[in-house]
Every structure is written in structure tokens, then in C-alpha cells.
Design an enzyme around this catalytic site. Structure first.
Site, PDB file in Angstrom:
ATOM      1  N   VAL A   5      70.655  49.456  11.623  1.00 34.45           N
ATOM      2  CA  VAL A   5      69.456  49.281  10.809  1.00 34.45           C
ATOM      3  C   VAL A   5      69.198  47.785  10.728  1.00 34.45           C
ATOM      4  CG1 VAL A   5      69.639  51.420   9.481  1.00 34.45           C
ATOM      5  CG2 VAL A   5      70.799  49.376   8.659  1.00 34.45           C
ATOM      6  N   SER A   6      67.930  47.406  10.586  1.00 38.65           N
ATOM      7  CA  SER A   6      67.583  45.990  10.613  1.00 38.65           C
ATOM      8  C   SER A   6      67.914  45.258   9.324  1.00 38.65           C
ATOM      9  CB  SER A   6      66.091  45.828  10.913  1.00 38.65           C
ATOM     10  OG  SER A   6      65.818  46.343  12.194  1.00 38.65           O
ATOM     11  N   SER A   7      67.952  45.979   8.212  1.00 37.23           N
ATOM     12  CA  SER A   7      68.250  45.316   6.950  1.00 37.23           C
ATOM     13  C   SER A   7      69.060  46.236   6.054  1.00 37.23           C
ATOM     14  CB  SER A   7      66.950  44.922   6.229  1.00 37.23           C
ATOM     15  OG  SER A   7      66.242  46.070   5.851  1.00 37.23           O
TER      16      SER A   7
END
Length: 182
Positions: free
Chosen positions: A11-13
Site C-alpha cells: 500500500v502506498s501509505s
């Protein structure tokens, strides 16, 4: 001996939900990164690539979760399949095992190119949005994370002769950031 089934999630964040990516699938081991996919220097990806062995089967939600550019994607898939490890992309319904047909190689390249293209479009829209916000006076850049007290402490320690690399390490900032505050 049958290999392990390995899950890889990115996941990006930290605010994004990782649970929906490989929901309902069971694995012997799962590796999770909370980082941008713009490059392959991610702790869990590196760990997973070292962990997997011949006969293992790696499962990833989609191509863009493992790499956002075609060169990295092809390198990772070639590395894994070259070591006798299969890799499956659930969303695209693609599996690569090293015994791939020319059609499978084409699909990997085309789908990887789309992931790279999408990343480029996102970045382009982001830069356009920032430029518009700057013109309107609404964008001031990233908010400063250092308090005035910590900046004063850094300056005092430098004045006292402390090594900048040591100060940066203890403050958990890069030396570049330290120099910016000086």
C-alpha cells in the site's frame, strides 16, 4: 517437497487498507510494504525476494503492487521465474513460472507498460495541481516537521562542535534536512 505460498502486499501509505488486496487467500508467509511503488527499494519486497526458494509460489494482488515501471516488473518476474519460483497476479489473472509462452511475455509487457503509464499520469496530474495551487497562493509546500525548539537545539549543537552526521542520526533526520535547517 512442495514450496510455500507467499503473499506480497503493498500500500502506498499507512492510511490505506491492505486487507482488501489478498482477502480470503491463505499463505505460509505474507510480506507487507507501506511505501510508494515508484522504485523497488522497499524493505518487505527485498525481504521477500531473499526469503523465497525454488518451488515457492508468490501471489500479488496486481502488477502495479510489485512495480510501477516495466523495467523493474520484468526484472523481478525474470529473477523469480529464473530461480524456479512462480508468481501470480490475481487481478490480471496472470501466472508466470519460467515456462511462459510468447503471449504471456507480451501480456506482462503490455500490462506493465499500462502500470507505468498510469504512474506517469498520476505524477503529471499531481504536478499540474501543485502548479495551479501555487498560482492561487494556496500551496506553501510540505509543512515543516521540525519545531523551533529542535531547530535551535541543532544550531546550538553545531555551534558546540558536535558532528553533523551524529546530530542528524540522533534527531532521526537526513543530513540534507539538517543542512536545510542550518
Amino acid at each position: 517437497m512442495e514450496g510455500h505460498k507467499i503473499g506480497y502486499i503493498r500500500v502506498s501509505s499507512t492510511g490505506q487498507n491492505k486487507d482488501k488486496q489478498l482477502d480470503g487467500l491463505r499463505f505460509n508467509q505474507t510480506f507487507v510494504d507501506k511505501a510508494s511503488g515508484k522504485d523497488i527499494n522497499r524493505p518487505a519486497l527485498t525481504e521477500m525476494l531473499k526469503f523465497v526458494r525454488k518451488g515457492d509460489h508468490v501471489v500479488v494482488h496486481s502488477l502495479d503492487r510489485i512495480a510501477r515501471n516495466l523495467v523493474d516488473l520484468r526484472r523481478i518476474v525474470a529473477d523469480l521465474t529464473g530461480r524456479g519460483i512462480s508468481i501470480e497476479f490475481v487481478k490480471e489473472k496472470l501466472t508466470f513460472s519460467g515456462e511462459n509462452s510468447p503471449m504471456a511475455t507480451l501480456l506482462l509487457s503490455v500490462m506493465g507498460a499500462f502500470a507505468e503509464f498510469e504512474r506517469s499520469l498520476i505524477r503529471e496530474r499531481q504536478l499540474e495541481g501543485i502548479a495551479i495551487a501555487k498560482q492561487a497562493g494556496a500551496y506553501k509546500g510540505r509543512k515543516r516537521e521540525m519545531t523551533d525548539e529542535r531547530i535551535a537545539e541543532i544550531r546550538q549543537r553545531v555551534a558546540n562542535g558536535d558532528k553533523k552526521a551524529v546530530i542528524a542520526r540522533e534527531m532521526k533526520i537526513s543530513r540534507e534536512t539538517l543542512y536545510q535547517y542550518l
